[in-house]
Design a protein around this motif. Structure first.
Motif, mmCIF file in Angstrom:
data_model
loop_
_atom_site.group_PDB
_atom_site.id
_atom_site.type_symbol
_atom_site.label_atom_id
_atom_site.label_comp_id
_atom_site.label_asym_id
_atom_site.label_seq_id
_atom_site.Cartn_x
_atom_site.Cartn_y
_atom_site.Cartn_z
ATOM 1 N N ARG A 35 50.227 54.625 39.131
ATOM 2 C CA ARG A 35 50.174 53.515 40.088
ATOM 3 C C ARG A 35 48.828 52.778 39.964
ATOM 4 N NH1 ARG A 35 53.281 52.568 44.434
ATOM 5 N NH2 ARG A 35 54.172 54.645 44.510
ATOM 6 N N THR A 36 47.740 53.556 39.857
ATOM 7 C CA THR A 36 46.418 52.927 39.724
ATOM 8 C C THR A 36 46.355 52.085 38.447
ATOM 9 O OG1 THR A 36 45.329 54.670 40.964
ATOM 10 C CG2 THR A 36 43.936 53.409 39.485
ATOM 11 N N ARG A 37 46.888 52.628 37.354
ATOM 12 C CA ARG A 37 46.872 51.878 36.094
ATOM 13 C C ARG A 37 47.663 50.571 36.230
ATOM 14 N NH1 ARG A 37 47.001 57.284 33.761
ATOM 15 N NH2 ARG A 37 45.540 57.434 32.027
ATOM 16 N N GLN A 56 48.079 58.323 39.308
ATOM 17 C CA GLN A 56 47.329 57.653 38.245
ATOM 18 C C GLN A 56 48.116 56.507 37.623
ATOM 19 O OE1 GLN A 56 45.621 60.307 35.380
ATOM 20 N NE2 GLN A 56 43.886 60.687 36.708
ATOM 21 N N GLU A 102 46.242 43.395 38.584
ATOM 22 C CA GLU A 102 45.050 42.682 39.087
ATOM 23 C C GLU A 102 44.345 41.933 37.962
ATOM 24 O OE1 GLU A 102 44.135 46.034 42.535
ATOM 25 O OE2 GLU A 102 42.692 45.767 40.927
ATOM 26 N N SER A 103 44.350 42.531 36.758
ATOM 27 C CA SER A 103 43.611 41.907 35.656
ATOM 28 C C SER A 103 44.332 40.706 35.061
ATOM 29 C CB SER A 103 43.311 42.940 34.567
ATOM 30 O OG SER A 103 44.475 43.234 33.828
ATOM 31 N N GLU A 157 48.515 48.901 38.986
ATOM 32 C CA GLU A 157 47.878 47.963 39.923
ATOM 33 C C GLU A 157 46.668 47.298 39.271
ATOM 34 O OE1 GLU A 157 47.097 49.865 43.667
ATOM 35 O OE2 GLU A 157 49.204 50.295 44.016
ATOM 36 N N THR A 158 45.881 48.084 38.542
ATOM 37 C CA THR A 158 44.710 47.506 37.872
ATOM 38 C C THR A 158 45.151 46.465 36.852
ATOM 39 O OG1 THR A 158 43.557 49.599 38.107
ATOM 40 C CG2 THR A 158 42.627 48.039 36.554
ATOM 41 N N TYR A 159 46.189 46.806 36.088
ATOM 42 C CA TYR A 159 46.664 45.873 35.066
ATOM 43 C C TYR A 159 47.145 44.566 35.712
ATOM 44 C CZ TYR A 159 49.200 44.027 31.062
ATOM 45 O OH TYR A 159 49.646 43.209 30.054
ATOM 46 N N LEU A 215 49.567 47.198 28.638
ATOM 47 C CA LEU A 215 49.263 48.464 29.311
ATOM 48 C C LEU A 215 50.232 49.520 28.785
ATOM 49 C CD1 LEU A 215 47.848 50.085 31.648
ATOM 50 C CD2 LEU A 215 49.773 49.417 33.069
#
Lengths: 379, 261
Positions: free
Chosen positions: A367-369, A365, A375-376, A371-373, A352
């Motif tokens: 934080r969203t990146r 944004q 999660e993935s 958290e998504t990473y 990331l």
């Protein structure tokens, strides 16, 4: 861990200690971070080294706009802003600022401060390739540093004094290395915020005090049960992780990630190698600080950095890599396009990439990146 | 009690709209969309209540609730929060299991998401922190030409010579539109140019992830038929838009919630 809190307190009171030392006639020697300035020379000259590693403050970025174009690396803009606005007291107490010139960003810092302030600025060049002539050039640079320190302090840096300083700094590196390697275990016994704070402290606080503290931490970690939550193990890398720029580590932790190893051009002490204690100490310093130093992204070619990051990812059994670069640091930006493919091929891991300009409005944004990473890659 | 244990909800609080989906096993039994308004907390409560009311359910009937979207942390009644990127991947994967790419354009941001074979995120890319390439950009452009946001997509389809819009920065693009209008350019061609420029930006961003068949377009902007057309031209393949593209994030959240019970 109680000793960790002790470091926080030592950092808080360091400025007062430095002011008192200066009043007693000690020279305070500032240097620009990046791992190319041998603190040993300052210690051997009986002076006090202080790294200008503070960052993360948007106000400093805003203040810099009066003195420099915004298309310059965020960290160096922050240095210009905090120095010229008078907000960073460390710039007010240094007697000289040594700047190992690594790229255009810190050259701009040197030139801007030289133009606008009466701080003595001492730049010296760092080559961008590793060969014999580059080694000699770097050695020439640190010999100039040695000479200037002797003039400034009136103390001759003898081989004996230098060897003593080398042993002191080697001890600090050995302890940092020992603590860092403990994090190869799963779960890691230490969180990254604490380890990064130890690194920043090693550039700021008194060397002997720091060694005592690190020694106590090693003992505490040996006795204590692992105290870190489960979560995907992360390698955090990038251009600069400044003292005060805690946002990225906090957001990764909040998202359930667990940074177990860091690698940065500025902000993490190069602790992997010691200075040899045999032969000419100046040559030994050049060997460690230039030839052994894991290269940053501005080096040519950059394969050594890629290999080093892949090795760290493997040795610390990470589940993902987060690349945190500051804006307008071209060398890191360029590598951030190549490295994910290399990483994927060598380790199967994804990466990331995040970019910051020390602006609070990036937080949502980013934080969203993160958290998504997380999660993935979650196990 | 048997029914209760199978009913879950996903709540997606976006910058422009709040969405909720109630799922009973794999069946969507209710969904609703409202403007987010001034308070994300109130929007979450309101959209949940209105969705429950559609089926005569109460909060006690829902066994697990997952919140997503930029306002996810303000949803006090959620059992868990997950990012909207994961949720869009999950939602699309349920509706179209062969889909490999999601283009999600909402009010505040745009994303291109690669879905891996197991329905999780393979890779993703998200726009920078500005309005370019988002629903907000289209809203501003619609206002400049005094047009309805819900109609500008169809208007753009009638532009036979799309204007060249060189800027996707909202402020600069607005200036360009004002200039084009002063030069007497038709609004059809101006809107065609605006949609084309925005599609170009989203596709350039998405190229770092890549576009693999099938490509699904979600989020509020997917209701814009012009954007679908210009994205298809830029991507070079057919793009599918679900019947209710706005609720895909909430649907994904509900799917994750279903897997938790």
């Amino acid at each position: 861990m109680e000793t960790i809190n002790k470091i926080e307190s030592q950092l808080r009171f360091r400025l007062k200690e430095l002011k008192q030392a200066k009043e007693k006639g000690k020279k305070i020697i500032g240097y620009v971070p990046g791992g190319y300035f041998p603190e040993e020379l300052v210690i051997a000259a009986g002076a006090i080294p202080v790294c200008m590693i503070r960052g993360g403050d948007k106000a400093a970025i805003d203040a810099s706009l009066a003195y420099i174009d915004r298309w310059l690396d965020t960290f160096y803009r922050a240095q210009i802003g905090s120095c010229l606005s008078g907000e960073d007291p460390y710039y007010n107490i240094i007697d000289i600022l040594f700047d190992p010139l690594t790229d255009n960003s810190n050259r701009a810092l040197s030139d801007t401060l030289a133009y606008h302030t009466d701080i003595e600025i001492f730049p010296f060049g760092v080559p961008h390739t590793k060969d014999e002539s580059a080694h000699e050039y770097y050695l020439h640079g640190i010999n100039r540093v040695k000479k200037r320190l002797e003039e400034l302090t009136g103390v001759e840096i003898t081989s004996d004094r230098l060897e003593e300083a080398i042993l002191l700094c080697n001890k600090e590196r050995e302890l940092l290395r020992k603590i860092s390697l403990l994090r190869q275990s799963d779960p890691s016994p230490l969180d990254s915020n604490h380890f990064v704070m130890m690194n920043h402290a090693s550039m700021i606080i008194d060397k002997k005090t720091q060694i005592e503290t690190l020694q106590a931490i090693v003992e505490e970690l040996g006795e204590a049960a692992p105290n870190v939550k489960e979560g995907p193990r992360i390698l955090l890398t990038g251009s600069t992780l400044a003292w005060g720029d805690n946002k990225i580590l906090n957001m990764i932790e909040d998202a359930g990630g667990n940074v177990v190893i860091e690698s940065f051009a500025e902000g993490i002490t190069p602790y992997w190698y010691d200075v040899k204690t045999t032969g000419d100490p100046m040559k030994a310093l050049a060997e460690k600080y230039f030839m052994d130093r894991a290269v940053p992204a501005w080096f040519r070619p950059c394969n050594e950095m890629h290999k080093n990051l892949v090795r760290l990812a493997q040795d610390f059994s990470v589940n993902g890599v987060i690349w945190y670069q500051l804006m307008i640091r071209d060398s890191y930006k360029i590598e951030s396009y190549y490295f994910p493919e290399i990483l994927k091929k060598e380790t199967g891991l994804s990466m990331l990439t995040l970019e910051s300009d020390y602006d609070p409005y990036e937080t949502g944004q980013m934080r969203t990146r993160i958290e998504t990473y997380i999660e993935s890659i979650v196990r | 009690m048997a029914l209760k244990s199978k009913i879950v909800a996903g709540i997606d609080i976006g910058a422009a709209t709040a969405k909720a989906v109630i799922l009973n096993e794999s069946k969507i039994i209710a969904s609703h969309v409202i403007p987010t308004g001034e308070s994300v907390k109130k929007a979450a409560e309101s959209v949940m209540k209105q969705t429950l009311d559609k089926e005569g359910l109460s909060m006690n009937d829902i066994s697990y609730k997952i919140a997503t979207g930029y306002g996810r942390r303000a949803v006090s009644f959620a059992d868990e929060v997950i990012t909207e990127i994961s949720c869009h991947a999950k939602g699309v994967n349920m509706l179209m299991p062969d889909a490999q790419t999601v283009i999600d354009i909402g009010g505040q941001d745009s994303k291109v998401i690669e879905i891996s074979k197991d329905g999780n995120i393979g890779n993703f890319v998200m726009n920078d922190k500005c309005a370019a390439g988002t629903g907000r950009f289209l809203e501003v452009m619609a206002r400049v030409l005094d047009s309805n946001i819900n109609e500008i997509g169809s208007i753009s389809l009638n532009g036979n010579e799309p204007c060249q819009i060189s800027n996707t920065c909202t402020v600069f693009a607005e200036s360009e539109m004002v200039t084009l209008r002063a030069e007497g350019e038709t609004r059809e061609n101006i809107f065609a140019g605006i949609h084309s420029a925005m599609a170009h930006r989203v596709v350039i961003m998405g190229n770092t992830v890549g576009f693999k068949k099938s490509v699904v377009f979600t989020g509020g902007v997917a209701r814009n038929i012009g954007m679908k057309k210009f994205l298809q031209e830029r991507v070079g393949m057919e793009i599918f838009v679900p019947e209710k593209p706005q609720i895909i994030g909430a649907l994904g959240a509900a799917i994750v919630a279903r897997n938790k019970i």
